[in-house]
Design a protein around this motif. Structure first.
Motif, PDB file in Angstrom:
ATOM      1  N   PHE A  29     -15.341 -13.746  17.730  1.00 30.59           N
ATOM      2  CA  PHE A  29     -15.726 -12.562  18.485  1.00 30.59           C
ATOM      3  C   PHE A  29     -14.687 -11.502  18.239  1.00 30.59           C
ATOM      4  O   PHE A  29     -13.516 -11.801  18.023  1.00 30.59           O
ATOM      5  CB  PHE A  29     -15.787 -12.888  19.975  1.00 30.59           C
ATOM      6  N   LYS A  42     -12.998 -10.669  23.463  1.00 33.54           N
ATOM      7  CA  LYS A  42     -12.334 -11.928  23.816  1.00 33.54           C
ATOM      8  C   LYS A  42     -12.062 -12.072  25.305  1.00 33.54           C
ATOM      9  O   LYS A  42     -12.307 -13.133  25.873  1.00 33.54           O
ATOM     10  CB  LYS A  42     -11.058 -12.097  22.999  1.00 33.54           C
ATOM     11  N   VAL A  96     -14.976 -13.397  27.002  1.00 33.51           N
ATOM     12  CA  VAL A  96     -15.209 -14.803  26.647  1.00 33.51           C
ATOM     13  C   VAL A  96     -14.250 -15.701  27.419  1.00 33.51           C
ATOM     14  O   VAL A  96     -14.648 -16.724  27.982  1.00 33.51           O
ATOM     15  CB  VAL A  96     -15.016 -15.016  25.126  1.00 33.51           C
ATOM     16  N   PHE A  97     -13.000 -15.234  27.487  1.00 30.41           N
ATOM     17  CA  PHE A  97     -12.021 -16.036  28.212  1.00 30.41           C
ATOM     18  C   PHE A  97     -12.405 -16.133  29.686  1.00 30.41           C
ATOM     19  O   PHE A  97     -12.273 -17.182  30.304  1.00 30.41           O
ATOM     20  CB  PHE A  97     -10.625 -15.438  28.069  1.00 30.41           C
ATOM     21  N   ARG A 137     -15.357 -16.033  30.915  1.00 29.19           N
ATOM     22  CA  ARG A 137     -16.459 -16.976  31.038  1.00 29.19           C
ATOM     23  C   ARG A 137     -15.935 -18.413  30.968  1.00 29.19           C
ATOM     24  O   ARG A 137     -16.341 -19.293  31.738  1.00 29.19           O
ATOM     25  CB  ARG A 137     -17.462 -16.741  29.911  1.00 29.19           C
ATOM     26  N   MET A 138     -15.032 -18.616  30.020  1.00 29.90           N
ATOM     27  CA  MET A 138     -14.481 -19.965  29.888  1.00 29.90           C
ATOM     28  C   MET A 138     -13.783 -20.385  31.173  1.00 29.90           C
ATOM     29  O   MET A 138     -13.934 -21.511  31.636  1.00 29.90           O
ATOM     30  CB  MET A 138     -13.492 -20.025  28.726  1.00 29.90           C
ATOM     31  N   ARG A 139     -13.029 -19.431  31.745  1.00 29.48           N
ATOM     32  CA  ARG A 139     -12.320 -19.736  32.985  1.00 29.48           C
ATOM     33  C   ARG A 139     -13.309 -20.092  34.079  1.00 29.48           C
ATOM     34  O   ARG A 139     -13.136 -21.076  34.804  1.00 29.48           O
ATOM     35  CB  ARG A 139     -11.483 -18.525  33.416  1.00 29.48           C
ATOM     36  N   GLU A 190     -16.268 -21.214  33.821  1.00 30.78           N
ATOM     37  CA  GLU A 190     -16.855 -22.527  33.532  1.00 30.78           C
ATOM     38  C   GLU A 190     -15.928 -23.643  33.994  1.00 30.78           C
ATOM     39  O   GLU A 190     -16.353 -24.615  34.613  1.00 30.78           O
ATOM     40  CB  GLU A 190     -17.048 -22.661  32.028  1.00 30.78           C
ATOM     41  N   VAL A 230      -6.568 -19.247  28.506  1.00 27.84           N
ATOM     42  CA  VAL A 230      -7.361 -20.015  29.471  1.00 27.84           C
ATOM     43  C   VAL A 230      -6.779 -21.398  29.748  1.00 27.84           C
ATOM     44  O   VAL A 230      -7.399 -22.218  30.401  1.00 27.84           O
ATOM     45  CB  VAL A 230      -8.822 -20.165  28.986  1.00 27.84           C
ATOM     46  N   ALA A 270      -6.761 -22.497  33.357  1.00 26.66           N
ATOM     47  CA  ALA A 270      -8.043 -22.960  33.888  1.00 26.66           C
ATOM     48  C   ALA A 270      -8.315 -24.395  33.460  1.00 26.66           C
ATOM     49  O   ALA A 270      -8.823 -25.208  34.238  1.00 26.66           O
ATOM     50  CB  ALA A 270      -9.159 -22.043  33.416  1.00 26.66           C
TER      51      ALA A 270
END
Lengths: 296, 576
Positions: A177, A182, A185-186, A188-190, A192, B452, B455
């Protein structure tokens, strides 16, 4: 003296010219012999060759081995409107040195052209597919291989026709990406991960509660069973005792009444008891003299 | 003549023995000086051979054979120069002499010195007796050998007490060997030009001979040093005179030597860890030449490439190991948060970050190990193998990761990914006819991007928390159930005790009753009275008692009580 210098000069020229007439083409090289700038011979096999000396013919060498060109990363848009940065690398070699010389001259020049055609082909190809055709956990969706084969075939045709190069393969090296995307995306990852973390904790709480409840139930069952059993045992004891008492006492209920009543008196008559006795009672009747006389 | 030959033969045999001893000593100590000394003795063998040859030729009086001797001398001279050069290069390139087993070497070299001394004395004596100048010269030569052995002994001794002279001594001995070469060369030219007889008359030759006189009157009090100077000076002088006289012939000889050297430049040696490829006019004619010496055409005709074929090469993807870490602090452990700004590695985020099949970003670092499978392809089909392998590895790993879930990549699929990557990469490399074989792929650091990581760690903590909750609940259960079981046991036991007690009491009471009943029967009235009175006696003392005469109390009156211990007024009742 002049003659000597002239002779030496001629000898020098001849030697240099002779030296310039022979050349070796290495296994790793291609050569073109040009006569007054016009390519007249292409040499692809390594060996020992001759040509006319310098101003007439010159020899140019080109790399014969395969070269890997690391393309510039470029941003593309997929069919489902996702921005991605793709980077390819191209394995290529010089096939037709004459055309190569006339169109791109150098390896650097060729790389610029390769970047141009590959970028445009990749852009066109990516515009027709979805991101999930590139990366997906579902193998049936992925079409990366056929896309790159297609791009390779088109670039090969173009390279051969225009620049005298043979494009052996083009591989998709990186798909990422863009830097600006980014952070999201990060995020979203967090998110999740947080969800997963919450799920784990909730699962823990659920299982913990279940185990506790089961333990409590178990405990109550144990205690109630114990109560049941203990009461039964007591009852049995009582029954036995009653039977024994009854068996003994029924032999003379009157005597039992006497004994038991007297025993009871001993128990319940204490300092707090106030008794009003009749002086006429059997116990006290002797208190009055007349009664005493009577008794006599 | 036979006697002379015998002496020469003995000399050769002894020298062979010396060479063997010195080579063995050089091998066990690792001393270059000893090795140089061994070469020196070997050069003496060459000299002795020449002496023998000259003796044979003198015997047969066949002058034309002198040319053969000259040629042989030339060859031997070249060999000697080569030996000198070899030792010199070895001594020059050697960083640090690491010398072992010095006491053994000292003993060995001492024996060599004695042997050298004996053989030189023997040759000089026999040379005098047989009046052979060349034998005597050879004897003197052996004495030089002895001197060099003594020098080696000094060096070894110095090495033992910590003075590193090994390399220096080796270089000095090289010069001695080269000197022997010069002598032999001189001999060769002399033989070829057939001017040996004339040379004898030169001043140099006289000086040389003078140094060798021993048992004559002229010898009187000449020290070894003087002999050495006289001998060397004679040789140099002779050499200069010789050069002056034979300048043209020498030119021809020099040209021959140059051609010889040019031809010799085709000699090569392939080291044990290498393989060779010979290109003739650029075309590979011999590929995969095994280690060892060999010959190729010199100069532009043939070219030799040496390749370390079997070495396992390594390419890093996602990071680079710094060549020189120096004094930089090295992280003790690599955690996921490590940004690799300092320490052993440099991060390459562009290479390392990639997308997983579930569109997450993951950071993967890996190492590819590869070998040359086909040297021809490796050398002539591809350029920059390292970059090729890295690019292809990147393409392959992204293709594989693009089909995986991030959680699987982080946990269970690592081995699977490695093996898939080997296959995919191998296929690509074969497609490019690169001649490269992938030996192994090792995933190094596989972790989520630094942004991340927190997390991901939170998930790990949550997993722990889950387990904690469960464990606590199990703890509660473990605490409660035994308690309940204890309680239950207690209740049962209590009940049993109660029951037993009841029954026993019943038995007791019943038995007592029956006993008393036995006595009671037959004397009912009196027993009844007795029991009654006894009971009253027992019961009444502690009790508040009012005795009322029923005849004096009318039924209309109420009776009033005022608690325990109070006086009670009761009309008509007298105080008790």
């Amino acid at each position: 003296m002049k003659k000597l210098i002239l002779t030496l000069a001629i000898i020098a020229v001849v030697v240099v010219a002779l030296g310039d007439m022979f050349f070796i083409v290495d296994e790793t090289k291609l050569a073109i012999v040009t006569r007054f700038g016009d390519p007249v011979r292409v040499i692809k096999d390594p060996w020992f060759y001759w040509k006319w000396p310098y101003p007439v013919e010159t020899v140019l060498f080109f790399e014969k081995r395969m070269m890997a060109y690391d393309g510039r990363p470029s941003e593309f848009l997929t069919q489902d409107k996702k921005n991605i940065v793709a980077n390819t690398f191209t394995c290529w070699k010089i096939e037709d040195p004459v055309k190569f010389l006339q169109t791109v001259r150098t390896i650097e020049g060729a790389e610029v052209r390769i970047n141009d055609i590959v970028s445009s082909e990749v852009g066109a190809a990516l515009g027709k597919i979805k991101l999930t055709n590139l990366i997906s956990v579902n193998p049936e969706e992925i079409r990366l291989g056929e896309i790159m084969d297609d791009v390779t075939a088109r670039c090969r045709k173009m390279g051969a026709a225009n620049y005298g190069i043979y494009v052996e393969s083009i591989s998709m090296k990186r798909v990422n990406f863009p830097e600006q995307n980014k952070p999201s995306v990060f995020n979203r990852m967090r998110a999740e991960r947080e969800e997963i973390a919450k799920k784990y904790r909730a699962e823990g709480a659920e299982m913990g509660t279940k185990i506790r409840a089961a333990a409590d139930t178990n405990k109550k069952t144990i205690l109630s069973e114990a109560y049941r059993d203990s009461e039964k045992i007591k009852g049995e004891g009582d029954r036995e005792a009653m039977r024994i008492y009854a068996e003994a006492y029924k032999q003379d209920p009157e005597f039992y009444r006497l004994v038991r009543t007297l025993e009871a008196y001993r128990k319940f008559l204490d300092e707090n008891t106030t008794v009003i006795l009749s002086s006429d009672s059997e116990l006290l009747e002797l208190l009055s003299r007349e009664n005493l006389k009577k008794a006599k | 003549m036979k006697a002379r030959l015998k002496v020469a033969s003995i000399s050769i045999a002894v020298n062979v023995l010396l060479v063997v001893i010195k080579v063995v000593l050089a091998a066990i100590t690792g001393s270059v000086a000893l090795l140089a000394d061994a070469y020196h003795s070997a050069s003496d063998i060459g000299v002795s051979l020449l002496v023998m040859l000259s003796l044979v030729i003198t015997k047969k009086k066949e002058r034309h054979l002198a040319y053969i001797e000259g040629a042989v001398s030339l060859v031997i001279a070249f060999l000697i120069f080569g030996a000198a050069l070899g030792i010199f290069i070895k001594a020059k390139d050697l960083r640090q002499s690491d010398i072992r087993n010095i006491p053994i070497a000292l003993g060995g070299i001492f024996i060599c010195i004695i042997i050298s001394h004996a053989i030189s004395a023997y040759k000089v004596r026999e040379g005098t007796r047989l009046s052979s100048l060349s034998l005597r010269a050879d004897g003197f030569h052996s004495r030089m050998d002895m001197l060099s052995s003594i020098a080696v002994m000094v060096v070894l001794f110095g090495q033992m007490i910590g003075i590193p002279l090994d390399r220096l001594a080796a270089i000095v001995i090289c010069l001695l060997i080269a000197w022997v070469g010069v002598e032999v060369l001189l001999n060769a030219f002399k033989r070829i030009t057939e001017e040996g007889q004339m040379e004898l008359e030169t001043v140099g030759q006289i000086l040389r001979s003078g140094a060798l006189l021993e048992n004559t009157a002229a010898d009187g009090g000449m020290t070894t040093a003087m002999r050495l100077i006289s001998y060397s000076g004679g040789t140099i002088l002779g050499f200069i005179l010789f050069l002056k006289r034979n300048i043209r012939k020498l030119g021809a000889a020099a040209a021959a030597a140059i051609i010889l050297l040019y031809a010799a430049s085709g000699i090569y040696r392939i080291q044990p860890d290498e393989r060779g490829v010979i290109l003739r006019f650029g075309k590979p004619v011999k590929i995969d030449i095994p280690p060892g010496p060999g010959y190729r055409w010199p100069g532009p005709f043939e070219r030799l490439l040496k390749v370390r074929r079997d070495v396992v090469r390594r390419t890093e993807v996602g990071f680079r190991t710094k060549a020189d870490v120096g004094t930089m602090p090295v992280e003790k452990e690599y955690l996921w948060e490590a940004t690799h700004v300092s320490g052993l590695y440099t991060k390459k985020p562009d290479e390392a970050l990639m997308l997983t099949g579930d569109t997450n970003i993951i950071d993967i670092n890996l190492v590819v190990q590869y070998r040359i499978k086909d040297m021809g392809q490796f050398l002539f089909n591809i350029t920059r193998p390292d970059a090729l392998v890295r690019n292809m590895a990147e393409a392959s790993i992204r293709e594989i990761i693009g089909r995986e879930r991030i959680d699987d990549v982080l946990t269970k699929d690592r081995r699977l990914i490695e093996s898939k990557l080997v296959d995919s990469l191998q296929k690509r490399l074969e497609g490019a006819a690169s001649g490269i074989e992938v030996e192994a792929v090792m995933l190094q650091d596989v972790h989520p991007p630094v942004e991340v990581v927190a997390a991901f760690r939170e998930v790990a903590s949550a997993k722990e928390d889950k387990q904690t909750f469960i464990n606590e609940a199990y703890g509660y259960r473990s605490e409660q159930l035994p308690k309940a079981r204890g309680e239950s046991e207690k209740m049962i036991l209590n009940a049993k005790a109660y029951s037993t007690e009841k029954v026993d009491m019943a038995h007791g009471d019943a038995d007592r009753f029956l006993e008393r009943l036995g006595e009671y029967n037959g004397s009912e009235r009196i027993t009844e009275l007795r029991m009654y009175l006894e009971t009253m006696e027992k019961v009444l003392p502690g009790v508040n008692k009012y005795i009322v005469n029923p005849r004096s109390v009318s039924s209309k009156h109420d009776i009033w009580f005022f608690g325990p211990g109070r006086k009670i007024y009761y009309p008509g009742a007298e105080e008790y």
